[in-house]
Write a protein that holds these residues in place. Structure first.
Motif, mmCIF file in Angstrom:
data_model
loop_
_atom_site.group_PDB
_atom_site.id
_atom_site.type_symbol
_atom_site.label_atom_id
_atom_site.label_comp_id
_atom_site.label_asym_id
_atom_site.label_seq_id
_atom_site.Cartn_x
_atom_site.Cartn_y
_atom_site.Cartn_z
ATOM 1 N N GLN A 4 -4.784 1.768 -20.286
ATOM 2 C CA GLN A 4 -5.019 0.882 -21.412
ATOM 3 C C GLN A 4 -3.687 0.378 -21.973
ATOM 4 O O GLN A 4 -2.659 1.047 -21.871
ATOM 5 N N ASP A 5 -3.722 -0.804 -22.599
ATOM 6 C CA ASP A 5 -2.501 -1.439 -23.095
ATOM 7 C C ASP A 5 -1.738 -0.553 -24.072
ATOM 8 O O ASP A 5 -0.505 -0.484 -24.032
ATOM 9 N N ASN A 6 -2.458 0.136 -24.963
ATOM 10 C CA ASN A 6 -1.778 0.957 -25.970
ATOM 11 C C ASN A 6 -1.029 2.124 -25.329
ATOM 12 O O ASN A 6 0.024 2.541 -25.810
ATOM 13 N N VAL A 7 -1.537 2.639 -24.213
ATOM 14 C CA VAL A 7 -0.875 3.732 -23.495
ATOM 15 C C VAL A 7 0.417 3.230 -22.869
ATOM 16 O O VAL A 7 1.480 3.857 -22.988
ATOM 17 N N LYS A 9 2.234 0.635 -23.735
ATOM 18 C CA LYS A 9 3.205 0.284 -24.762
ATOM 19 C C LYS A 9 3.896 1.521 -25.331
ATOM 20 O O LYS A 9 5.086 1.493 -25.641
ATOM 21 N N GLU A 10 3.155 2.600 -25.463
ATOM 22 C CA GLU A 10 3.745 3.835 -25.978
ATOM 23 C C GLU A 10 4.753 4.405 -24.990
ATOM 24 O O GLU A 10 5.868 4.797 -25.373
ATOM 25 N N TYR A 11 4.400 4.440 -23.720
ATOM 26 C CA TYR A 11 5.285 5.028 -22.722
ATOM 27 C C TYR A 11 6.464 4.112 -22.364
ATOM 28 O O TYR A 11 7.424 4.561 -21.753
ATOM 29 N N LEU A 12 6.372 2.854 -22.742
ATOM 30 C CA LEU A 12 7.449 1.899 -22.469
ATOM 31 C C LEU A 12 8.221 1.536 -23.744
ATOM 32 O O LEU A 12 8.922 0.531 -23.773
ATOM 33 N N LYS A 13 8.127 2.355 -24.775
ATOM 34 C CA LYS A 13 8.734 2.009 -26.067
ATOM 35 C C LYS A 13 10.253 1.992 -26.022
ATOM 36 O O LYS A 13 10.888 1.414 -26.913
ATOM 37 N N LEU A 103 12.155 6.196 -15.933
ATOM 38 C CA LEU A 103 13.556 6.002 -16.303
ATOM 39 C C LEU A 103 13.814 6.032 -17.801
ATOM 40 O O LEU A 103 14.913 6.378 -18.242
ATOM 41 N N SER A 104 12.820 5.646 -18.574
ATOM 42 C CA SER A 104 13.073 5.389 -20.001
ATOM 43 C C SER A 104 12.659 6.511 -20.940
ATOM 44 O O SER A 104 12.658 6.324 -22.158
ATOM 45 N N GLN A 105 12.327 7.653 -20.433
ATOM 46 C CA GLN A 105 11.854 8.726 -21.305
ATOM 47 C C GLN A 105 12.900 9.184 -22.311
ATOM 48 O O GLN A 105 12.587 9.545 -23.440
ATOM 49 N N ASP A 106 14.177 9.186 -21.910
ATOM 50 C CA ASP A 106 15.215 9.653 -22.830
ATOM 51 C C ASP A 106 16.409 8.703 -22.906
ATOM 52 O O ASP A 106 17.515 9.110 -23.241
ATOM 53 N N GLN A 107 16.182 7.422 -22.582
ATOM 54 C CA GLN A 107 17.263 6.450 -22.667
ATOM 55 C C GLN A 107 16.684 5.038 -22.783
ATOM 56 O O GLN A 107 15.534 4.791 -22.417
ATOM 57 N N ILE A 108 17.508 4.123 -23.311
ATOM 58 C CA ILE A 108 17.112 2.728 -23.398
ATOM 59 C C ILE A 108 17.318 2.056 -22.052
ATOM 60 O O ILE A 108 18.365 2.203 -21.414
ATOM 61 N N VAL A 109 16.315 1.309 -21.610
ATOM 62 C CA VAL A 109 16.388 0.583 -20.349
ATOM 63 C C VAL A 109 16.164 -0.900 -20.612
ATOM 64 O O VAL A 109 15.234 -1.287 -21.331
ATOM 65 N N LEU A 110 17.027 -1.729 -20.045
ATOM 66 C CA LEU A 110 16.851 -3.181 -20.096
ATOM 67 C C LEU A 110 16.236 -3.620 -18.782
ATOM 68 O O LEU A 110 16.824 -3.410 -17.717
ATOM 69 N N HIS A 114 10.594 -10.986 -14.519
ATOM 70 C CA HIS A 114 9.977 -12.302 -14.716
ATOM 71 C C HIS A 114 8.504 -12.130 -15.065
ATOM 72 O O HIS A 114 7.607 -12.408 -14.278
ATOM 73 N N LEU A 115 8.276 -11.656 -16.301
ATOM 74 C CA LEU A 115 6.921 -11.484 -16.795
ATOM 75 C C LEU A 115 6.332 -12.817 -17.255
ATOM 76 O O LEU A 115 7.051 -13.704 -17.702
ATOM 77 N N THR A 116 5.027 -12.911 -17.170
ATOM 78 C CA THR A 116 4.336 -14.019 -17.816
ATOM 79 C C THR A 116 4.036 -13.609 -19.254
ATOM 80 O O THR A 116 4.135 -12.435 -19.620
ATOM 81 N N VAL A 117 3.660 -14.562 -20.066
ATOM 82 C CA VAL A 117 3.278 -14.259 -21.445
ATOM 83 C C VAL A 117 2.112 -13.282 -21.462
ATOM 84 O O VAL A 117 2.082 -12.328 -22.252
ATOM 85 N N GLU A 118 1.145 -13.495 -20.569
ATOM 86 C CA GLU A 118 -0.039 -12.635 -20.518
ATOM 87 C C GLU A 118 0.335 -11.196 -20.164
ATOM 88 O O GLU A 118 -0.211 -10.238 -20.734
ATOM 89 N N GLU A 119 1.257 -11.030 -19.230
ATOM 90 C CA GLU A 119 1.682 -9.685 -18.839
ATOM 91 C C GLU A 119 2.449 -9.002 -19.967
ATOM 92 O O GLU A 119 2.258 -7.809 -20.226
ATOM 93 N N ALA A 120 3.307 -9.757 -20.633
ATOM 94 C CA ALA A 120 4.079 -9.193 -21.739
ATOM 95 C C ALA A 120 3.165 -8.668 -22.844
ATOM 96 O O ALA A 120 3.414 -7.601 -23.420
ATOM 97 N N GLU A 121 2.101 -9.392 -23.119
ATOM 98 C CA GLU A 121 1.172 -8.982 -24.171
ATOM 99 C C GLU A 121 0.507 -7.642 -23.864
ATOM 100 O O GLU A 121 0.184 -6.871 -24.771
ATOM 101 N N LYS A 122 0.353 -7.345 -22.588
ATOM 102 C CA LYS A 122 -0.337 -6.124 -22.190
ATOM 103 C C LYS A 122 0.561 -4.889 -22.205
ATOM 104 O O LYS A 122 0.075 -3.770 -22.412
ATOM 105 N N ILE A 123 1.872 -5.079 -21.963
ATOM 106 C CA ILE A 123 2.707 -3.897 -21.712
ATOM 107 C C ILE A 123 3.758 -3.596 -22.771
ATOM 108 O O ILE A 123 4.337 -2.508 -22.767
ATOM 109 N N THR A 124 4.018 -4.523 -23.688
ATOM 110 C CA THR A 124 5.082 -4.257 -24.647
ATOM 111 C C THR A 124 4.832 -4.964 -25.969
ATOM 112 O O THR A 124 4.005 -5.882 -26.064
ATOM 113 N N ASP A 125 5.574 -4.531 -26.976
ATOM 114 C CA ASP A 125 5.489 -5.140 -28.296
ATOM 115 C C ASP A 125 6.363 -6.388 -28.347
ATOM 116 O O ASP A 125 7.378 -6.481 -27.645
ATOM 117 N N ILE A 126 5.990 -7.335 -29.173
ATOM 118 C CA ILE A 126 6.727 -8.599 -29.281
ATOM 119 C C ILE A 126 8.192 -8.378 -29.642
ATOM 120 O O ILE A 126 9.058 -9.176 -29.273
#
Length: 213
Positions: A4-7, A9-13, A103-110, A114-126
């Motif tokens: 689910q999207d909320n899961v 977003k939490e793991y990709l914070k 990779l991102s559990q204990d560090q910031i990752v950039l 090349h996400l689409t707008v639709e994909e971005a909405e599902k996996i991360t916060d604005i």
């Protein structure tokens, strides 16, 4: 398995997505920010060969499709090439998301992607995504002139008819990225458009302001 999207977003914070269109400045800005702030850069194009090795033809048919040479690769119709590129990105995203979670559990990752707008909405916060875009006209020449894309330049120039290969590629990229640019500009996301007056320092500063760094 579907997450689910909320899961997601939490793991990709701890992941910040620097996305957009080809030649928009994603790679340059990602690396400049990483160097300045000590972050890790995850470039999905660099990861594609590793993902392709573990892809399965049943589940990732586009990623596993093989071509004999550049003539066969660029000999497809614009519609065929367009659909293949879109499907490739969609299929690789599963691999990318799992890598980023690890990779991102204990560090910031950039994430240079090349996400689409639709994909971005599902996996991360604005607040954790920026779109860097460029006029999609004649992207192939810009792409081939970059030192980090020499392999692609060599491949397209190995075609029997190089100009035709570039024409097919340009038309395909223009179709995909014109639509993407329109959606980005009409979305609620933060975006920057690269032009002849754009500088790396200026773009880096604006991205930092958006991410509140």
């Amino acid at each position: 398995m579907v997450f689910q999207d909320n899961v997601l977003k939490e793991y990709l914070k701890n992941v910040y997505f620097i996305t957009g269109t080809p030649c928009g400045g994603k790679t340059t800005v990602s690396r400049a920010l990483a160097k300045k702030h000590g972050f890790v850069v995850y470039d999905i194009d660099e990861q594609f060969p590793a993902h392709q090795k573990i892809a399965d033809a049943e589940f990732q048919p586009s990623m596993t499709k093989e071509f004999k040479n550049a003539d066969e690769f660029f000999g497809r119709s614009v519609e065929e090439y367009t659909n293949w590129l879109i499907d490739n990105s969609r299929e690789q995203l599963d691999f990318v998301l799992l890598d980023l979670i690890r990779l991102s559990q204990d560090q910031i990752v950039l994430c240079d992607c090349h996400l689409t707008v639709e994909e971005a909405e599902k996996i991360t916060d604005i607040s954790r995504v920026v779109f860097l875009i460029k006029d999609p006209a004649n992207l192939v020449e810009d792409y081939c002139n970059r030192p980090d894309h020499q392999d692609f330049s060599d491949y397209i120039n190995s075609s029997t008819n190089v100009e035709n290969a570039k024409t097919i590629c340009n038309k395909t990229l223009q179709i995909i990225n014109t639509e993407n640019c329109d959606k980005i500009k009409n979305s609620h996301y933060f975006w920057l458009e690269r032009n002849k007056d754009s500088t790396v320092d200026e773009t880096v500063y604006k991205v930092e302001q958006h991410f509140q760094w």
